[in-house]
Design an enzyme around this catalytic site. Structure first.
Site, PDB file in Angstrom:
ATOM      1  N   ASP A  58      -2.247   1.785   7.470  1.00 15.16           N
ATOM      2  CA  ASP A  58      -1.642   1.569   6.087  1.00 15.16           C
ATOM      3  C   ASP A  58      -1.180   0.019   5.988  1.00 15.16           C
ATOM      4  O   ASP A  58      -1.428  -0.594   4.951  1.00 15.16           O
ATOM      5  CB  ASP A  58      -0.312   2.261   6.060  1.00 15.16           C
ATOM      6  N   ASP A  61       0.764  -1.403   0.003  1.00 16.62           N
ATOM      7  CA  ASP A  61      -0.033   0.060  -0.090  1.00 16.62           C
ATOM      8  C   ASP A  61       1.029   1.161  -0.031  1.00 16.62           C
ATOM      9  O   ASP A  61       1.843   1.163   0.733  1.00 16.62           O
ATOM     10  CB  ASP A  61      -0.968  -0.073   1.292  1.00 16.62           C
ATOM     11  N   GLU A 121      -1.831  -1.583  -5.290  1.00 18.06           N
ATOM     12  CA  GLU A 121      -3.249  -0.875  -5.504  1.00 18.06           C
ATOM     13  C   GLU A 121      -3.070  -0.192  -6.814  1.00 18.06           C
ATOM     14  O   GLU A 121      -1.955   0.129  -7.460  1.00 18.06           O
ATOM     15  CB  GLU A 121      -3.143   0.457  -4.434  1.00 18.06           C
TER      16      GLU A 121
END
Ligand SMILES: [Zn+2]
Length: 397
Positions: free
Chosen positions: A357, A180, A264
Site C-alpha cells: 500500500d 492510498d 487515488e
C-alpha cells in the site's frame, strides 16, 4: 458536520417519522423513474420539472400534502446530488431507501430565529410541522443555513448542521503526500505511515458476530429479536461514530501537514478493485477482513476525500490509480509479479521491498497514472464542477 443528539417528545417522534417516510417515498420514486429512464426517450426532466410533478402529487394525495413541502423537495435535491456524484464517479449508485435504515430528512432556509437557547446545556431547534425540538448542546452551535435530522439504527435522533469546515492552513514542512486506500489498512501514506480507521475492537466484533448469529435464529416478530436488533444497532452506531471521528481528525492532520494531497481517483479504482482484493492481487485471505472493513472503505474513503477538499481547497489532486500497485516506486518497473502478496511488494527488476500500500501511495504521490504498459499520464486536478446529469421524471407519482 456538526452533529447533536436530539431529544424529541413522543408526539414529535411521530411527526419526525412521517417526515422520514415522506423523504424516503420521494427518494425511492425518483430512483424508480431513473431506472426506467432511457437516453432515447429524450432529455430527462430536471429538478424544476420533478418539483412541478411533486406539486401535482401533493394536490392529489392528501397524506403527502399533510407533510412538509421543504422536506419532500429536499429529498429530490438530495437524490439529484447523489446521482451527480454517481455520474462523476465519486459516489456509489443511489439505492432504494428502506424503512429503519439510514432514515432522515433535510431542512433548508434555516434562520438564526430557528434556534433557541434554553440553558447552559440545552437548546431547541425549529423543525417544520414538528415545532421546537430539544437538543443537547455539547459544543457551540455553528451558524448553519440547513440541517439534516437522522435516526440511527439504534433509534437515536440527531440533528446535523451543514457546515463547510474552514480551510486548514499548512503549518509544517509541507510538500506532497500520496494517500492510498488500502484493503487491509484504511489508508497508506507515501511517508510510510499506515493509518487505521478504528472500527470495532476485537471483542466487540466477536460480540457482533454472536449477536448476528442469534438474530438469524430468533423468531420473526419476537421480543427477543427486537432486543437483539437494538443491541446490534448500538454496536454499529459505535463503529460509525468512530469512523466519522477518525475522518475529521485525519483530514485536518493531512491538510495541516501537506501542501499538496494526492489521492487515488475512485472512478478508475472502482473498475479495478473489488472488496475481495485487487485485480492485481486477487484477495484470498482478505475476505473476512474485507467484509469487516467494507463499510469503512466505502463510507470512510468518500468522506475523507470530501473533507480533504473542504479543508485543503485547491490542494487536492486525484490521480488515476489503476496500476499503481504493480509499479515499483523505486525503479518504475511495472509487473504483476512484483505484488508478492496483499501487503508485500518486492520488485522483480530491482529487488526494492516495501509494504504494497505504501508503494502504491508513493506512486500516487509522484502523480503517476500507470497504464498496463507502464506509461504514465499527468495528474488531473480536482473537478468540482458538477457534470450534467439527467434526473429522472417523477411522472406517474
Ligand atoms: Zn524496482
Amino acid at each position: 458536520m456538526s452533529r447533536f443528539r436530539l431529544y424529541p417528545t413522543a408526539d414529535q417522534v411521530a411527526v419526525l417519522e412521517s417526515h422520514c417516510g415522506h423523504a424516503r417515498y420521494v427518494w425511492n420514486l425518483a430512483l424508480e423513474q431513473q431506472s426506467w429512464w432511457h437516453p432515447r426517450r429524450g432529455p430527462a426532466p430536471g429538478y424544476a420539472e420533478q418539483n412541478r410533478q411533486l406539486t401535482d402529487a401533493r394536490r392529489e394525495f392528501g397524506w403527502l400534502a399533510a407533510g412538509s413541502v421543504i422536506v419532500q423537495q429536499q429529498a429530490l435535491r438530495d437524490f439529484a446530488t447523489a446521482l451527480a456524484g454517481f455520474f462523476r464517479g465519486s459516489h456509489r449508485k443511489p439505492s432504494f431507501r428502506k424503512r429503519g435504515r439510514g432514515e432522515g430528512f433535510r431542512n433548508v432556509a434555516v434562520k438564526p430565529g430557528d434556534f433557541r437557547r434554553e440553558n447552559r446545556r440545552w437548546s431547541r431547534v425549529r423543525v417544520p410541522k414538528v415545532g421546537w425540538v430539544r437538543f443537547r448542546r455539547t459544543r457551540p452551535v455553528p451558524a448553519a443555513t440547513s440541517f439534516r435530522v437522522t435516526r440511527d439504527r439504534a433509534g437515536r435522533w440527531h440533528v446535523a448542521f451543514a457546515v463547510v469546515p474552514d480551510p486548514v492552513a499548512v503549518s509544517g514542512a509541507g510538500g506532497v503526500v500520496g494517500v492510498d486506500r488500502g484493503v487491509v489498512v484504511s489508508a497508506a501514506l507515501s511517508t510510510g505511515e499506515l493509518l487505521r480507521c478504528p472500527g470495532l475492537r476485537r471483542e466487540e466484533a466477536a460480540r457482533l458476530f454472536r449477536l448476528q448469529r442469534r438474530l438469524a435464529r430468533a423468531k420473526r416478530g419476537s421480543h427477543r429479536r427486537g432486543r437483539l436488533k437494538a443491541r446490534i444497532a448500538r454496536l454499529r452506531a459505535r463503529e460509525s461514530d468512530r469512523r466519522k471521528d477518525w475522518v475529521e481528525k485525519t483530514s485536518t492532520d493531512l491538510a495541516r501537514r501537506f501542501e499538496v494531497i494526492r489521492v487515488e481517483d475512485l472512478k478508475i479504482r472502482q473498475m479495478t478493485r473489488s472488496a475481495r482484493g485487487t485485480v492485481d492481487a486477487p484477495g484470498t485471505n482478505v475476505r473476512a477482513k474485507a467484509g469487516l472493513n467494507r463499510g469503512i472503505l466505502a463510507g470512510g474513503w468518500g468522506l475523507l476525500v470530501r473533507r480533504l477538499e473542504q479543508k485543503a481547497p485547491g490542494r487536492v489532486e486525484r490521480i488515476p490509480a489503476a496500476y499503481t500497485s504493480r509499479r515499483c516506486s523505486s525503479c518504475g518497473h511495472v509487473a504483476a509479479e512484483s505484488r508478492e502478496s496483499q501487503s508485500r511488494f518486492v520488485c522483480v527488476a530491482c529487488g526494492h521491498e516495501s509494504n504494497a500500500d505504501i508503494n502504491a501511495a508513493r506512486n500516487i504521490a509522484a502523480g503517476r497514472a500507470v497504464t498496463p504498459q507502464g506509461g504514465r499520464a499527468l495528474a488531473v486536478p480536482v473537478n468540482r464542477e458538477p457534470q450534467r446529469t439527467a434526473p429522472p421524471s417523477l411522472a406517474g407519482v
